[in-house]
Each structure stands twice: as C-alpha cells, then as structure tokens.
Scaffold this motif. Structure first.
Motif, PDB file in Angstrom:
ATOM      1  N   GLY A 272       0.773  -1.228   0.000  1.00  0.00           N
ATOM      2  CA  GLY A 272       0.000   0.000   0.000  1.00  0.00           C
ATOM      3  C   GLY A 272       0.807   1.282   0.000  1.00  0.00           C
ATOM      4  N   VAL A 273       2.104   1.200  -0.253  1.00  0.00           N
ATOM      5  CA  VAL A 273       2.940   2.398  -0.298  1.00  0.00           C
ATOM      6  C   VAL A 273       2.536   3.240  -1.501  1.00  0.00           C
ATOM      7  CG1 VAL A 273       5.309   3.233  -0.614  1.00  0.00           C
ATOM      8  CG2 VAL A 273       4.845   1.311   0.939  1.00  0.00           C
ATOM      9  N   ALA A 274       2.396   4.553  -1.275  1.00  0.00           N
ATOM     10  CA  ALA A 274       1.971   5.480  -2.329  1.00  0.00           C
ATOM     11  C   ALA A 274       3.190   6.024  -3.072  1.00  0.00           C
ATOM     12  CB  ALA A 274       1.169   6.625  -1.734  1.00  0.00           C
ATOM     13  N   PHE A 275       3.326   5.626  -4.320  1.00  0.00           N
ATOM     14  CA  PHE A 275       4.433   6.092  -5.155  1.00  0.00           C
ATOM     15  C   PHE A 275       4.037   7.366  -5.888  1.00  0.00           C
ATOM     16  CE2 PHE A 275       6.023   1.951  -4.316  1.00  0.00           C
ATOM     17  CZ  PHE A 275       7.393   2.040  -4.470  1.00  0.00           C
ATOM     18  N   THR A 276       4.953   8.341  -5.915  1.00  0.00           N
ATOM     19  CA  THR A 276       4.749   9.554  -6.701  1.00  0.00           C
ATOM     20  C   THR A 276       5.503   9.459  -8.023  1.00  0.00           C
ATOM     21  OG1 THR A 276       6.604  10.691  -5.642  1.00  0.00           O
ATOM     22  CG2 THR A 276       4.423  10.981  -4.645  1.00  0.00           C
ATOM     23  N   ARG A 277       6.436   8.507  -8.115  1.00  0.00           N
ATOM     24  CA  ARG A 277       7.149   8.239  -9.361  1.00  0.00           C
ATOM     25  C   ARG A 277       7.403   6.738  -9.431  1.00  0.00           C
ATOM     26  NH1 ARG A 277      12.306  11.476 -11.401  1.00  0.00           N
ATOM     27  NH2 ARG A 277      10.622  12.883 -11.932  1.00  0.00           N
ATOM     28  N   GLU A 278       6.869   6.147 -10.470  1.00  0.00           N
ATOM     29  CA  GLU A 278       7.095   4.723 -10.712  1.00  0.00           C
ATOM     30  C   GLU A 278       8.544   4.530 -11.153  1.00  0.00           C
ATOM     31  OE1 GLU A 278       4.542   2.387 -10.227  1.00  0.00           O
ATOM     32  OE2 GLU A 278       3.515   4.125  -9.398  1.00  0.00           O
TER      33      GLU A 278
ATOM     34  N   ALA B 159      12.730   5.399  -8.231  1.00  0.00           N
ATOM     35  CA  ALA B 159      11.303   5.481  -7.934  1.00  0.00           C
ATOM     36  C   ALA B 159      11.191   6.313  -6.662  1.00  0.00           C
ATOM     37  CB  ALA B 159      10.694   4.099  -7.742  1.00  0.00           C
ATOM     38  N   VAL B 160      10.035   6.962  -6.471  1.00  0.00           N
ATOM     39  CA  VAL B 160       9.842   7.846  -5.319  1.00  0.00           C
ATOM     40  C   VAL B 160       8.507   7.523  -4.678  1.00  0.00           C
ATOM     41  CG1 VAL B 160       9.666  10.249  -4.537  1.00  0.00           C
ATOM     42  CG2 VAL B 160      11.235   9.658  -6.405  1.00  0.00           C
TER      43      VAL B 160
END
Length: 128
Positions: A95-101, A111-112
């Motif tokens: 469930g980690v929210a990525f702002t950059r794949e 990735a961020v």
C-alpha cells in the motif's frame, strides 16, 4: 572521517518507526528517551554501519524545511536496492503510495514514494 549517521525529519516518531521497520524492513537500532521525544535510529538488516535517525520535526525550521522539500517533490533521502522492480512491487503490495514509478534516470533507475511521515523517499538501482 566516515558517514555513520544520517537524519530524516518525521512528523510522528511512532508512525515513522512502524513504517521504516514494518514496511521498509529496517530494524530498530537505538531508542533512548530524550524528554518528550527519543533518540531513535534504524539500520539495514543487510549490515553496514550506517544508521538513519528518525528526528522529530518539532523545531519550526525543521518542519518548514521538510514541508518545502515535500511541496517541491524533492526526496528527503535515498536508499539503494538490488532490484527496483521487485522492491516497487513489494512496497506497492503493502500500500505504499508512489509519486514516481520506476524510471530510468541516466545510468540508474529510480522510484519515489511517501513515507507517511511528511517525506518523499527515493529508491534507486545502480546499473547491473
């Protein structure tokens, strides 16, 4: 001279400890009560001497700095991974929210994601 300790500001030390250990997989290294807060560090289970201090952002300057980095989309720190696609899939599954794949950025892939404690964190993979 060695780099042994790096710090990251967090808005909640308990929430940060849970995220950095239970989600990212680091292990708690040091926890010393310091009044209202704690000297709290985590380290990689893969070894090495480096530790990350989870510093409270209670100082107004720290909070302003943290919020400015977040608003500009700048990661507060970066962690190296062996396989970024695998790590991305693992974290995404948690469930980690990525702002950059995962994205090629020259010779590295990055990735961020949000650490849920007021920071963006970059992971990167060096060329194989």
């Amino acid at each position: 001279m060695r780099i042994r300790l790096n710090s990251i500001f967090v808005d909640d030390q308990d929430k940060a400890l849970k995220f950095y250990t239970e989600v990212l997989g680091f292990v708690k290294s040091v926890e010393i009560p310091m009044g209202e807060y704690r000297w709290l560090t985590v380290r990689s289970p893969e070894g090495g001497d480096a530790e990350l201090s989870l510093e409270p952002n209670a100082n107004p300057a720290a909070k302003t700095y943290q919020q400015a980095l977040l608003a500009q989309g700048i990661p507060a720190t970066a962690f190296e991974v062996d396989d970024i696609e695998e790590e991305h899939a693992r974290l995404d599954g948690l469930g980690v929210a990525f702002t950059r794949e995962p994205t090629d950025a020259g010779p590295v892939t990055i990735a961020v994601f949000s650490d849920t404690c007021g920071n963006l964190i970059q992971i990167y993979q060096l060329p194989r």
